[in-house]
Scaffold this motif. Structure first.
Motif, PDB file in Angstrom:
ATOM      1  N   THR A 165       0.836  -1.203   0.000  1.00  0.00           N
ATOM      2  CA  THR A 165       0.000   0.000   0.000  1.00  0.00           C
ATOM      3  C   THR A 165       0.871   1.253   0.000  1.00  0.00           C
ATOM      4  OG1 THR A 165      -1.651  -1.182   1.286  1.00  0.00           O
ATOM      5  CG2 THR A 165      -1.836   1.215   1.266  1.00  0.00           C
ATOM      6  N   LEU A 166       0.489   2.201  -0.851  1.00  0.00           N
ATOM      7  CA  LEU A 166       1.152   3.518  -0.834  1.00  0.00           C
ATOM      8  C   LEU A 166       0.264   4.479  -0.046  1.00  0.00           C
ATOM      9  CD1 LEU A 166       3.281   5.609  -2.140  1.00  0.00           C
ATOM     10  CD2 LEU A 166       1.435   6.076  -3.767  1.00  0.00           C
ATOM     11  N   THR A 167       0.828   5.125   0.968  1.00  0.00           N
ATOM     12  CA  THR A 167       0.079   6.109   1.738  1.00  0.00           C
ATOM     13  C   THR A 167       0.793   7.451   1.613  1.00  0.00           C
ATOM     14  OG1 THR A 167      -0.537   4.389   3.308  1.00  0.00           O
ATOM     15  CG2 THR A 167      -0.860   6.656   4.030  1.00  0.00           C
ATOM     16  N   VAL A 168       0.034   8.482   1.242  1.00  0.00           N
ATOM     17  CA  VAL A 168       0.628   9.821   1.144  1.00  0.00           C
ATOM     18  C   VAL A 168      -0.142  10.761   2.071  1.00  0.00           C
ATOM     19  CG1 VAL A 168       1.273  11.734  -0.378  1.00  0.00           C
ATOM     20  CG2 VAL A 168       1.231   9.391  -1.276  1.00  0.00           C
ATOM     21  N   ASP A 169       0.550  11.271   3.080  1.00  0.00           N
ATOM     22  CA  ASP A 169      -0.032  12.281   3.964  1.00  0.00           C
ATOM     23  C   ASP A 169       0.414  13.642   3.464  1.00  0.00           C
ATOM     24  OD1 ASP A 169      -1.335  10.595   5.718  1.00  0.00           O
ATOM     25  OD2 ASP A 169       0.360  10.436   7.093  1.00  0.00           O
ATOM     26  N   LEU A 170      -0.506  14.597   3.460  1.00  0.00           N
ATOM     27  CA  LEU A 170      -0.165  15.959   3.033  1.00  0.00           C
ATOM     28  C   LEU A 170      -0.630  16.952   4.087  1.00  0.00           C
ATOM     29  CD1 LEU A 170       0.665  18.220   1.049  1.00  0.00           C
ATOM     30  CD2 LEU A 170      -1.561  17.947  -0.052  1.00  0.00           C
TER      31      LEU A 170
END
Lengths: 293, 209
Positions: free
Chosen positions: A134-139
């Protein structure tokens, strides 16, 4: 990586225009604590109307869309060089679509690049490899007004009117309250405090932002820090600075504290002040499906 | 809520006090860090020679700012296919950064109102008493809400400073602010700062239980 560009633009749009529900709830609770008719009440009413309008019209909550700070958690074997490139492309396109203000200024020539791209540090991107697929991107979008009132104390120090702050949790409490009083309304109060105890000057600022990803109502897993978070929030609110510095009962919506190992010689207390427009969103990419939080 | 028209007369300025909520209508000009420094260095302290279109911009600003209002704002602006500008998000920026310049600029151009957030210091308060003028606090972060009150973008100067730093000439209708520094020398910010310093002193004198 090109297939991630549109999902990343959507992540940016969400972050800039749609305040997370836990933050909005916290602002509504703050409104209930103020006197109807007061300047503080009026400011919070306007803030909440603005939050609704921004969501409905897909326009930035605040014109200062800040430094885009990405935390990328990627599976083994992904190219961080390609991920960086697609994130930069998404940022430039989101700027073109007016979800972001062009905010990247060359410090030597004062020229604004116009597309929110600069050197390797603008936008800010942190990479971390994780197990699984899984790719998780927090911004997080962090504006300049609140970034400017962040502070770092090297304990022991004198704070307030010359009160000593020593190298212990009581010293931490004193330093944080001093920072909140110094900030007045300039960080767009009511703010959220991200506090790192320990670390070095660099790692501590990084951690003080990372801790801000904890949800408003998520208590600290460490009971001692959980108690301290509540105490600092409560005492900061006694300062009476209030929304926008108009005076009032809510100066701080919450406090998030983390501890880092430190050198024997150093004892830093680092405070990242987050404005009420606490813009943070998460994108999860798994099996070609994207979801947002 | 009292409605105030720009340009603002001295009588209206003097009739307003700290705590008064008002709405502004008329033409105002955005200006922030680069704009204030440029005005100061080129036309007030004469540290640098005017160049390019500097004098032309100065003449235009003199007319707009006489009795007028400066807005500390770096907007998000979109441009339509026909080239027309539209304010998308336009809340105030932190004003205290302009403290070294603001008082002199108010006196030089006869500026009656400065809109921003977070308040300003003693030099600006002094200018508010002399000009006379007001510091007007808008709600920080309420950018979509405030952009709605911008009816038209009439023009832009010094776009080479970057979109957030340019002088945007805008026509607003019922732009909401609160007077937080007045011509009588009162400042809500000075008051809150002093009061919170006292509370801090008490809090710091309490030991952790």
């Amino acid at each position: 990586m090109e297939h991630l560009k549109e999902p990343l633009i959507e992540l940016i749009r969400l972050a800039a225009t749609n305040l997370p529900p836990d933050v909005e709830k916290s602002l509504r609770q703050a409104l209930e604590r103020e006197e109807p008719g007061s300047a503080a009440y009026g400011a919070l009413e306007t803030i909440l109307k603005n939050v609704e309008l921004s969501r409905r019209r897909s326009t930035p909550i605040c014109q200062d869309t800040g430094t885009p700070i990405f935390y990328v958690y990627h599976p083994e074997g992904w190219s961080t060089r390609k991920l960086r490139q697609v994130i930069q492309e998404a940022v430039a396109e989101a700027t073109r679509r007016s979800y972001l203000r062009p905010n990247s200024v060359d410090s030597l020539t004062d020229k604004n690049t116009g597309n929110n791209l600069g050197d390797d540090h603008f936008p800010t991107i942190h990479f971390e490899e994780v197990d699984g697929d899984t790719l998780t991107v927090d911004l997080m979008l962090k504006g300049g007004g609140c970034e400017n009132v962040g502070a770092q104390y090297s304990l022991p120090a004198r704070v307030g009117g010359g009160v000593p702050a020593g190298r212990d949790l009581e010293g931490v409490r004193r330093a944080v309250l001093d920072a909140v009083q110094k900030a007045q309304g300039q960080g767009c109060s009511p703010g959220i405090l991200g506090v790192a105890i320990g670390g070095d000057r660099g790692s501590a600022y990084y951690a003080s932002k990372e801790v801000l990803f904890r949800k408003m109502d998520e208590p600290n897993p460490d009971p001692q820090l959980a108690e301290m978070e509540e105490r600092i929030t409560e005492e900061a609110n006694q300062l009476g600075i209030g929304p926008m510095g108009f005076g009032g009962n809510t100066t701080v919506l919450g406090t998030k504290i983390t501890g880092l190992h430190r050198l024997p010689a150093s004892y830093f207390v680092t405070i990242s002040y987050m404005c009420w427009a606490y813009r943070r969103r998460r994108m999860i990419w798994k099996d070609g499906q994207v979801t947002y939080e | 809520m009292r409605k105030v028209q720009i340009p603002i007369s001295d009588d209206v300025v003097r009739s307003l006090e700290v705590g008064d909520p008002i709405t502004l209508s008329g033409v105002m000009v955005t200006a922030r860090d680069a704009a204030h420094k440029w005005l100061m260095d080129t036309f007030i302290t004469h540290k640098r020679e005017p160049q390019g279109d500097d004098l032309e911009v100065y003449e235009a600003l003199k007319k707009l700012l006489n009795g007028g209002v400066i807005y500390h704002c770096g907007p998000v602006v979109s441009q339509t296919e026909t080239g027309e500008y539209r304010f998308v998000a336009a809340g105030p920026t932190t004003s205290i950064r302009e403290e070294p310049y603001q008082g002199d600029i108010m006196r030089h151009f006869n500026v009656k109102g400065v809109i921003g957030k977070g308040g300003m210091g003693a030099k600006t308060l002094q200018a508010c008493q002399e000009v006379p003028g007001l510091y007007l606090h808008a709600v920080g972060g309420a950018a979509s809400w405030l952009a709605q009150t911008v009816k038209r973008v009439l023009g832009v100067y010094k776009l080479e400073f970057g979109a957030p730093e340019a002088f945007w000439v805008i026509e607003v209708e019922d732009f909401p602010v609160v007077v937080t520094m007045d011509a009588g020398g009162n400042s809500l910010h000075a008051e809150i700062e002093a009061r919170s310093a006292k509370v801090l002193e008490d809090l710091l004198s309490e030991e952790t239980s």
